[in-house]
Design an enzyme around this catalytic site. Structure first.
Site, mmCIF file in Angstrom:
data_model
loop_
_atom_site.group_PDB
_atom_site.id
_atom_site.type_symbol
_atom_site.label_atom_id
_atom_site.label_comp_id
_atom_site.label_asym_id
_atom_site.label_seq_id
_atom_site.Cartn_x
_atom_site.Cartn_y
_atom_site.Cartn_z
ATOM 1 N N ASP A 184 0.943 -1.181 0.057
ATOM 2 C CA ASP A 184 -0.104 -0.072 -0.125
ATOM 3 C C ASP A 184 0.964 1.300 0.044
ATOM 4 O O ASP A 184 1.717 1.398 0.659
ATOM 5 C CB ASP A 184 -0.923 -0.151 1.168
ATOM 6 C CG ASP A 184 -1.771 1.026 1.335
ATOM 7 O OD1 ASP A 184 -2.744 1.237 0.470
ATOM 8 O OD2 ASP A 184 -1.782 1.800 2.199
ATOM 9 N N GLU A 236 0.988 -0.735 -5.437
ATOM 10 C CA GLU A 236 0.182 0.358 -5.228
ATOM 11 C C GLU A 236 0.970 1.761 -5.369
ATOM 12 O O GLU A 236 1.007 2.409 -4.519
ATOM 13 C CB GLU A 236 -0.936 0.705 -4.188
ATOM 14 C CG GLU A 236 -2.021 1.713 -4.725
ATOM 15 C CD GLU A 236 -2.338 2.493 -3.338
ATOM 16 O OE1 GLU A 236 -3.478 3.104 -3.425
ATOM 17 O OE2 GLU A 236 -1.661 2.728 -2.230
#
Length: 774
Positions: free
Chosen positions: A443, A496
């Site tokens: 993330d 990401e």
């Protein structure tokens, strides 16, 4: 990356009243676990040398670095000195062989005595409290449980199995069962362990410092699984703080915050899955992902209950993988798991760590890979967790300009500190090895890579070269990826990353134009494709011709990385509307756009990811409070068939996708794609060919206008005798108008669109067709 809500602070753990009455009552319970007391010959010990006043004060204040050096049994010129620190005890007796010696009460919980023995014997302590008596091993009679190699690797930041040496571990040490506690706290003046086994009073359980490693350790005999604990840390300023274990493998259910002594007893049944998962790299394999927020997929279900429903559902829809939003422990559910306090513990909201293993195992046995979101970019500021853990910045950078995350009110890890890097790299390995996770979606990578991320001029510090790149974060990501791929064959890491950083999925030893080696990820989310294509789809068809390039631009950079095409939770929450609700027109047109878009997405180069609820065209935004609107699929609901039709399409997309290598085998190779027409903007039409490694084609055609296009000519290769319809999102069973091909279509020898032959089709309105060689 979701906007992360500020973490709610959990209530502090209450300390039991330090009264003899309370202690006696609880000690009665503990005595049931102790070794039965046997008769012994009483001996009166001589007065022992007085404990140094400095040692005494340091033990009472929690600032002693070597309690084993003064407590326990030690040789003396006149025999053996025994010392014990047992708060609230009425008496302490040494029992060795047939001898019994009552130690002198020195006050403040200290007991001591000198026995005329030639060497330190094997002994136990008989401790008497008001109303109870128990016989136990002396915690200060044991050697350290960590070896020199462990401490060396920790100091070097290269202990890849850190979870096996730090934290709380039930074990047998020197022939005695108990639990080893170990924690890294280099700035602490002292550390004690407090828990249910000592009634949250750590006075009698000081830990020893293991040299310059910064590690504190204590073996507590005769306690095991299920005990709650925390570390009581004396800060450099003398104040004390009670902290959860950074490497706790099990925690209390929030809002409670204690760590739990835990050992796994799970027996896996996924050997077949693990043996085959490394046969083909992810970027050359079918890879369609169903993204799930476990607490809200079916609200109220535990890990084991989810294991009875989720694998069957995902398998029926044909997805190859599930991606779980963060499962590591987090105090505030509204953060969706993106503000982690327990990096080594699956959230206790849904069950135990072994219950989570059971869910992963059942998914594997159903042939489904398990990805999980991993959050190494930042952590919340809760004062019982990692923030200023030992009284000074430790896991975070000491410079506030490098530690404070500007967007989420959290703290960023100090990636330049080797022990912190070790904590995170080992954590990535931990999830893959201990829980058989098949992939980590990392993330907020962009927030890690740039020193000026969301910061204004003057709010950030350039790197040593004057640039904005976070060199420490780059090194960390490279080390993490290299370590995971080396230790866990078949695992994939996914970034990401929302910028154009060069080489996200390039090997770490291959330098690019920027001078950096690749970050070493296996796949990267294609945020550009996502934003561009959703912007196009949100326009009324009459305006789409002015935005046609938003659907074609992705092919300009399609092979710069190995991409995933994500329609994730971030796109269907916080006012962004669900996928079907982004579409223009009436309800029929919205569903038709939704279906056509999914058909285009599954045919586009790259892997696919779809968030739960979008597979059946849920109209409402996702909310973690209630999850998907499953009632839309209830036969009693009047529009049930309209939603079920979209879900049937998703099933057929996945089924056809997995069966046709042209749709996935050459995702990262230019020879796997060729435009047929990329400039039919006025028609709202896109057409392209996909090829597998042997050259076998699939023709994908999307008509994003609400009118049929009759007798529409498309160029095709001349080596395919006929084409048949493999999938049509306008089919009646999906809720379409059923403008379908009645049979195979034969090419005509008329060149078109740069191809030697052509076919004529009737393109359904707001639909995508897939054609295969007949």
């Amino acid at each position: 990356m979701a906007k992360k809500a500020t973490t709610k602070k959990a209530a502090p753990t209450k300390k039991a009243p330090a009264s003899k009455k309370t202690t006696a009552t609880k000690k009665t319970t503990a005595a049931k676990k102790a070794t039965p007391i046997t008769p012994a010959t009483p001996v009166t010990p001589a007065p022992s040398p007085a404990l140094d006043a400095v040692d005494r004060e340091r033990l009472l204040s929690g600032t002693h670095h070597d309690p084993h050096g003064v407590l326990g049994a030690h040789p003396h010129p006149d025999g053996v000195v025994f010392r014990a620190l047992r708060p609230y005890a009425l008496s302490v007796t040494v029992v060795t062989g047939d001898l019994r010696a009552d130690l002198h009460d020195d006050g403040d919980g200290f007991f001591s005595g000198l026995l005329p023995l030639r060497e330190v014997p094997e002994y136990r302590l008989r401790v008497t409290y008001e109303g109870s008596e128990l016989e136990v091993e002396d915690a200060y009679g044991f050697l350290p449980t960590l070896g020199e190699l462990d401490l060396y690797l920790i100091g070097e930041g290269r202990h890849e199995e850190l979870w096996k040496v730090l934290g709380a571990h039930p074990m047998t040490h020197q022939g005695v069962t108990g639990t080893r506690f170990a924690v890294w706290a280099p700035n602490a003046r002292g550390v004690r362990v407090a828990g249910t086994f000592n009634y949250w009073d750590g006075t009698g359980s000081p830990m020893r410092s293991l040299g310059s490693s910064g590690v504190w350790e204590l073996f507590v005999p005769e306690i095991g699984e299920g005990e709650l604990y925390k570390f009581e840390i004396t800060r450099p300023d003398g104040s004390r703080t009670l902290r959860a274990d950074p490497l706790a493998r099990r925690t209390e259910e929030p809002p409670a915050t204690s760590s739990i002594v835990y050992a796994s007893h799970y027996e896996w049944g996924d050997e077949e899955w693990l043996a085959q998962r490394a046969e083909r790299p992810a970027h050359e394999a079918p890879f369609s992902v169903y993204e799930v927020h476990l607490p809200s997929w079916r609200p109220g279900l535990t890990y084991r209950q989810l294991a009875e429903q989720l694998p069957a559902y995902v398998k029926d829809l044909g997805f190859t993988h599930v991606e779980l939003m963060p499962v590591a422990e987090h105090p505030f559910g509204g953060s969706w798991g993106y503000q982690v306090t327990g990096f080594y513990a699956p959230t206790a909201r849904l069950g135990t760590p072994d219950d989570f293993r059971y869910l992963v195992d059942k998914l594997h046995q159903a042939g489904i890979g398990v990805l999980m979101d991993w959050v190494p970019a930042h952590f919340p500021r809760d004062d019982w967790a990692l923030a200023e853990f030992d009284g000074r910045p430790l896991y975070e950078h000491e410079n506030p300009l490098k530690s404070a995350h500007p967007d989420w009110g959290t703290l960023e890890f100090d990636f330049g500190r080797r022990e912190v890097r070790n904590f995170l790299v080992a954590n990535a390995v931990y999830w893959c090895e201990e829980f058989h996770i098949d992939g980590l979606r990392v993330d907020a990578v962009a927030s890690m890579l740039y020193l000026d991320y969301s910061r204004e001029p003057g709010q950030w510090v350039p790197n040593e070269h004057g640039g904005r790149e976070n060199l420490d974060a780059v090194a960390f990501l490279q080390e993490m990826n290299a370590t995971v791929y080396r230790r866990a064959p078949g695992v994939v890491t996914i970034a990401e990353e929302s910028t154009a950083w060069d080489g996200v999925t390039r090997a770490t030893h291959h330098k690019g134009p920027s001078g950096f080696g690749g970050l070493g990820f296996g796949l990267k989310w294609n945020m550009g494709w996502m934003h561009d294509s959703l912007d196009y789809m949100s326009k009324e068809p009459v305006h789409r011709k002015y935005h046609h390039n938003e659907m074609t631009f992705s092919m300009v950079y399609a092979y710069s990385e190995n991409y995933v095409l994500p329609i994730s939770h971030d796109e269907v929450v916080h006012g962004k509307r669900s996928l079907v609700s982004k579409m223009p027109g009436d309800w029929w047109q919205q569903r038709a756009n939704h279906r056509a878009y999914l058909g285009y997405m599954w045919a586009h180069p790259g892997k696919q990811l779809l968030f739960m609820g979008q597979e059946f065209a849920q109209g409402a935004e996702w909310s973690e409070a209630h999850g998907p609107d499953w009632w839309l699929l209830d036969p009693a609901y009047g529009a049930e068939q309209e939603h079920r039709g979209v879900r049937d399409l998703v099933r057929d997309l996945n089924t056809t996708y997995r069966a046709v290598p042209a749709l996935w085998e050459r995702d990262s190779h230019p020879d796997g794609f060729a435009w047929v027409t990329a400039d039919a903007a006025d028609d709202n039409v896109l057409a392209f060919l996909r090829h597998d490694a042997d050259g076998s084609p699939l023709l994908a055609v999307s008509n994003f206008s609400p009118v049929p296009r009759e007798d529409y000519r498309l160029g095709v290769p001349d080596d395919v005798p006929a084409w048949h319809e493999a999938l049509n999102t306008d089919a009646a069973r999906y809720g379409g108008t059923d403008v379908t091909l009645p049979g195979p279509v034969k090419p005509e020898p008329q060149p078109w669109h740069g191809h030697p032959a052509s076919i004529r089709l009737t393109l359904p309105p707001l639909a995508t067709l897939w054609l295969r060689p007949a």
